[in-house]
Design a protein around this motif. Structure first.
Motif, PDB file in Angstrom:
ATOM      1  N   LYS A   1     -10.327   2.237  24.086  1.00 32.25           N
ATOM      2  CA  LYS A   1      -9.344   3.101  23.439  1.00 32.25           C
ATOM      3  C   LYS A   1      -8.016   2.954  24.169  1.00 32.25           C
ATOM      4  O   LYS A   1      -7.981   2.700  25.375  1.00 32.25           O
ATOM      5  CB  LYS A   1      -9.820   4.558  23.475  1.00 32.25           C
ATOM      6  CG  LYS A   1     -11.155   4.764  22.776  1.00 32.25           C
ATOM      7  CD  LYS A   1     -11.684   6.174  22.960  1.00 32.25           C
ATOM      8  CE  LYS A   1     -10.879   7.177  22.176  1.00 32.25           C
ATOM      9  NZ  LYS A   1     -11.488   8.526  22.235  1.00 32.25           N
ATOM     10  N   PRO A   2      -6.913   3.114  23.459  1.00 28.93           N
ATOM     11  CA  PRO A   2      -5.597   2.950  24.095  1.00 28.93           C
ATOM     12  C   PRO A   2      -5.273   4.113  25.028  1.00 28.93           C
ATOM     13  O   PRO A   2      -5.857   5.192  24.919  1.00 28.93           O
ATOM     14  CB  PRO A   2      -4.636   2.910  22.904  1.00 28.93           C
ATOM     15  CG  PRO A   2      -5.333   3.716  21.848  1.00 28.93           C
ATOM     16  CD  PRO A   2      -6.794   3.422  22.029  1.00 28.93           C
TER      17      PRO A   2
ATOM     18  N   TYR B   1      -1.923   6.350  26.311  1.00 31.09           N
ATOM     19  CA  TYR B   1      -0.515   6.654  26.057  1.00 31.09           C
ATOM     20  C   TYR B   1       0.027   7.547  27.166  1.00 31.09           C
ATOM     21  O   TYR B   1      -0.726   8.267  27.827  1.00 31.09           O
ATOM     22  CB  TYR B   1      -0.352   7.390  24.719  1.00 31.09           C
ATOM     23  CG  TYR B   1      -0.883   6.652  23.519  1.00 31.09           C
ATOM     24  CD1 TYR B   1      -0.091   5.736  22.838  1.00 31.09           C
ATOM     25  CD2 TYR B   1      -2.171   6.898  23.045  1.00 31.09           C
ATOM     26  CE1 TYR B   1      -0.572   5.060  21.721  1.00 31.09           C
ATOM     27  CE2 TYR B   1      -2.661   6.226  21.935  1.00 31.09           C
ATOM     28  CZ  TYR B   1      -1.866   5.319  21.274  1.00 31.09           C
ATOM     29  OH  TYR B   1      -2.348   4.662  20.177  1.00 31.09           O
TER      30      TYR B   1
ATOM     31  N   LEU C   1       2.808   3.672  24.197  1.00 31.90           N
ATOM     32  CA  LEU C   1       1.581   2.946  24.507  1.00 31.90           C
ATOM     33  C   LEU C   1       1.706   2.261  25.864  1.00 31.90           C
ATOM     34  O   LEU C   1       2.605   1.453  26.088  1.00 31.90           O
ATOM     35  CB  LEU C   1       1.304   1.908  23.421  1.00 31.90           C
ATOM     36  CG  LEU C   1       0.042   1.052  23.599  1.00 31.90           C
ATOM     37  CD1 LEU C   1      -1.205   1.910  23.490  1.00 31.90           C
ATOM     38  CD2 LEU C   1       0.022  -0.063  22.552  1.00 31.90           C
TER      39      LEU C   1
ATOM     40  N   TYR D   1      -1.405   1.082  27.625  1.00 32.52           N
ATOM     41  CA  TYR D   1      -2.463   0.079  27.688  1.00 32.52           C
ATOM     42  C   TYR D   1      -3.135  -0.005  26.323  1.00 32.52           C
ATOM     43  O   TYR D   1      -3.688   0.970  25.822  1.00 32.52           O
ATOM     44  CB  TYR D   1      -3.487   0.438  28.774  1.00 32.52           C
ATOM     45  CG  TYR D   1      -2.877   0.486  30.158  1.00 32.52           C
ATOM     46  CD1 TYR D   1      -2.667  -0.683  30.883  1.00 32.52           C
ATOM     47  CD2 TYR D   1      -2.475   1.694  30.713  1.00 32.52           C
ATOM     48  CE1 TYR D   1      -2.084  -0.642  32.139  1.00 32.52           C
ATOM     49  CE2 TYR D   1      -1.887   1.739  31.970  1.00 32.52           C
ATOM     50  CZ  TYR D   1      -1.695   0.571  32.681  1.00 32.52           C
ATOM     51  OH  TYR D   1      -1.107   0.617  33.918  1.00 32.52           O
ATOM     52  N   GLU D   2      -3.070  -1.185  25.728  1.00 30.89           N
ATOM     53  CA  GLU D   2      -3.639  -1.417  24.403  1.00 30.89           C
ATOM     54  C   GLU D   2      -5.157  -1.519  24.502  1.00 30.89           C
ATOM     55  O   GLU D   2      -5.726  -1.808  25.556  1.00 30.89           O
ATOM     56  CB  GLU D   2      -3.054  -2.711  23.837  1.00 30.89           C
ATOM     57  CG  GLU D   2      -3.560  -3.093  22.462  1.00 30.89           C
ATOM     58  CD  GLU D   2      -3.285  -2.058  21.407  1.00 30.89           C
ATOM     59  OE1 GLU D   2      -4.146  -1.157  21.268  1.00 30.89           O
ATOM     60  OE2 GLU D   2      -2.252  -2.143  20.731  1.00 30.89           O
ATOM     61  N   ARG D   3      -5.826  -1.257  23.394  1.00 34.62           N
ATOM     62  CA  ARG D   3      -7.269  -1.475  23.327  1.00 34.62           C
ATOM     63  C   ARG D   3      -7.581  -2.942  23.615  1.00 34.62           C
ATOM     64  O   ARG D   3      -6.822  -3.828  23.249  1.00 34.62           O
ATOM     65  CB  ARG D   3      -7.801  -1.122  21.928  1.00 34.62           C
ATOM     66  CG  ARG D   3      -7.663   0.329  21.564  1.00 34.62           C
ATOM     67  CD  ARG D   3      -8.500   0.698  20.356  1.00 34.62           C
ATOM     68  NE  ARG D   3      -8.265  -0.180  19.221  1.00 34.62           N
ATOM     69  CZ  ARG D   3      -9.196  -0.545  18.345  1.00 34.62           C
ATOM     70  NH1 ARG D   3     -10.424  -0.107  18.471  1.00 34.62           N
ATOM     71  NH2 ARG D   3      -8.903  -1.335  17.341  1.00 34.62           N
TER      72      ARG D   3
ATOM     73  N   SER E   1      -7.467  -4.413  26.346  1.00 37.74           N
ATOM     74  CA  SER E   1      -6.774  -4.955  27.514  1.00 37.74           C
ATOM     75  C   SER E   1      -7.621  -4.722  28.762  1.00 37.74           C
ATOM     76  O   SER E   1      -8.327  -3.715  28.873  1.00 37.74           O
ATOM     77  CB  SER E   1      -5.389  -4.318  27.681  1.00 37.74           C
ATOM     78  OG  SER E   1      -5.501  -2.919  27.821  1.00 37.74           O
TER      79      SER E   1
ATOM     80  N   ARG F   1      -4.999   2.530  11.322  1.00 35.07           N
ATOM     81  CA  ARG F   1      -3.688   2.897  11.860  1.00 35.07           C
ATOM     82  C   ARG F   1      -3.565   4.413  11.963  1.00 35.07           C
ATOM     83  O   ARG F   1      -2.986   4.932  12.927  1.00 35.07           O
ATOM     84  CB  ARG F   1      -2.590   2.338  10.952  1.00 35.07           C
ATOM     85  CG  ARG F   1      -1.186   2.596  11.454  1.00 35.07           C
ATOM     86  CD  ARG F   1      -0.157   1.862  10.617  1.00 35.07           C
ATOM     87  NE  ARG F   1       1.190   2.101  11.108  1.00 35.07           N
ATOM     88  CZ  ARG F   1       2.268   1.521  10.611  1.00 35.07           C
ATOM     89  NH1 ARG F   1       2.156   0.651   9.617  1.00 35.07           N
ATOM     90  NH2 ARG F   1       3.469   1.789  11.108  1.00 35.07           N
TER      91      ARG F   1
ATOM     92  N   LEU G   1      -5.411   5.642  15.042  1.00 34.14           N
ATOM     93  CA  LEU G   1      -4.651   5.384  16.263  1.00 34.14           C
ATOM     94  C   LEU G   1      -3.492   6.370  16.400  1.00 34.14           C
ATOM     95  O   LEU G   1      -3.206   6.861  17.502  1.00 34.14           O
ATOM     96  CB  LEU G   1      -4.115   3.947  16.253  1.00 34.14           C
ATOM     97  CG  LEU G   1      -5.176   2.849  16.441  1.00 34.14           C
ATOM     98  CD1 LEU G   1      -4.574   1.468  16.183  1.00 34.14           C
ATOM     99  CD2 LEU G   1      -5.766   2.921  17.850  1.00 34.14           C
TER     100      LEU G   1
ATOM    101  N   GLN H   1      -2.706   9.140  19.349  1.00 37.02           N
ATOM    102  CA  GLN H   1      -1.396   9.164  19.993  1.00 37.02           C
ATOM    103  C   GLN H   1      -0.797  10.568  19.952  1.00 37.02           C
ATOM    104  O   GLN H   1      -0.308  11.084  20.965  1.00 37.02           O
ATOM    105  CB  GLN H   1      -0.464   8.170  19.308  1.00 37.02           C
ATOM    106  CG  GLN H   1       0.934   8.104  19.900  1.00 37.02           C
ATOM    107  CD  GLN H   1       1.844   7.205  19.085  1.00 37.02           C
ATOM    108  OE1 GLN H   1       1.697   7.093  17.867  1.00 37.02           O
ATOM    109  NE2 GLN H   1       2.783   6.548  19.749  1.00 37.02           N
TER     110      GLN H   1
END
Length: 388
Positions: free
Chosen positions: A17-18, A20, A26, A28-30, A32, A64, A67, A71
């Motif tokens: 999971k990302p 924030y 954002l 750290y992206e998923r 990563s 989207r 996500l 956020q």
């Protein structure tokens, strides 16, 4: 996917999971890979842990909208923390109106159901995450019920601030499930919530809607002790308290907590139906019309002991979708009373992060034949006819 506590994170682990920052940027992206600085950042953010992908696990699909939901939850939690700190320090709530209007603009005018995904909670952040989730639910429900904007402000404010007193509840009590609370635990929570309302009185004259919002908080917190109130709540306050009750209970029942397992959304809705006087059916229906309970592609348990996948969501009765039973690869329309007598959805399968398990891949491999196309058309015709 697995949950790993912050102190156990290691460089190279992939995020499921990302992450924030408090402004919703954002970091750290998923998918990563974590680095040493990234692990240090997670600790500085106060995260109790993160969801990590297994070494060979593919990235699960997220829309989207899902996500954006995550956020916004992150942003709102930081904003609410600032608001509650102002209340503790008896400072003006200068940023509160913008915060409130942001929630109303995002969730007070939706024309479709959303996937209501909650974050894992600990005793340290329960109050903030619960308040945000409850506020989002009452905003959607109130808008669905066509409440005027001023009432939405009152209702959403009550959801955000009524549990200010949870900050005084001992950690060991917060980590218990609702069914694990003793009578003494409930007394501690009740007293804490009552004390939490006291500092809110200083904001009565700051906003036009606040006196009514405070009266709603008092109505809800003192619902079993109305004799303590100087004035008995009127009918409108009791009606809004009924909306708040359903949102409050639903979130607490279904959210993942580090101390106990959550209840499924289906189980929570079935619980509500057992107590129609406490949880008004018209409001339970409103909740079901705001969020997905049994969405398309959901993996479900069937009363026959088999697993199934939802092919078509039933927007009139979430317990009666069209499902593909995996044991025989046959399609069953549970809106048909004869089929429903033989087979029902008993529960919904969840992922490790408490999301509805979606089997999109099986659906992609499933090639609909003419029978399914005809069934789909008939099913949608029945749903459309039911709305007239």
């Amino acid at each position: 996917m697995k949950f790993v506590r912050t102190e156990d994170l290691k460089a190279g682990m992939r995020l499921a999971k990302p992450i924030y920052n408090k402004k919703g940027v954002l970091l750290y992206e998923r998918n990563s890979a974590l680095t040493a600085p990234g692990i240090a950042s997670a600790k500085n953010f106060g995260l109790i842990g993160v969801y990590i992908l297994e070494p060979a696990e593919p990235l699960p699909p997220l829309s989207r909208e899902d996500l954006e939901f995550e956020q916004l939850q992150t942003v709102y939690i930081f904003r609410l923390r600032e608001v509650l700190n102002c209340i503790t320090e008896r400072r003006k709530l200068e940023k509160y109106p913008v915060f409130l209007e942001d929630i109303l603009s995002h969730y007070g005018s939706l024309k479709h159901r959303v996937n209501f995904n909650q974050n894992l909670r600990s005793s340290d952040d329960f109050m903030y995450k619960h308040a945000i989730s409850t506020a989002i639910l009452v905003t959607m429900m109130g808008a669905h019920l066509r409440l005027p904007k001023e009432k939405l402000r009152i209702l959403t404010t009550a959801a955000l601030l009524y549990d200010n007193g949870y900050r005084n509840v001992p950690r060991n009590i917060l980590e218990k499930g609702m069914n694990e609370l003793s009578s003494s635990d409930q007394d501690v929570i009740q007293l804490s919530l009552e004390k939490g309302l006291i500092p809110l009185s200083m904001y009565r004259n700051d906003f036009d809607f606040f006196p009514r919002a405070l009266a709603l908080m008092q109505t809800y917190v003192y619902e079993d002790h109305l004799e303590k109130l100087a004035t008995a709540p009127d009918q409108e306050l009791q009606e809004m308290a009924s909306i708040l009750r359903i949102a409050d209970w639903f979130d607490r029942m279904t959210a993942m907590n580090s101390g106990h397992e959550p209840m499924s959304e289906i189980a929570a809705m079935q619980y509500f139906k057992k107590y129609p006087k406490k949880f008004l059916p018209v409001l339970v229906t409103a909740l079901a019309e705001c969020i997905h309970i049994v969405p398309k592609a959901a993996s479900v348990d069937l009363s026959t002991g088999d697993k199934g996948i939802v092919l078509i969501e039933n927007t009139r009765d979430f317990m009666r979708p069209v499902v593909l039973r995996l044991s025989d690869n046959q399609i069953y329309d549970l809106s048909d009373k004869n089929v429903y007598q033989e087979m029902q959805v008993t529960d919904i399968m969840k992922t490790m992060d408490n999301r509805v398990a979606m089997d999109e891949e099986t659906l992609k491999q499933f090639v609909p034949d003419e029978k399914l196309r005809q069934l789909t058309q008939e099913f949608r015709r029945k749903l459309a006819a039911g709305k007239k």
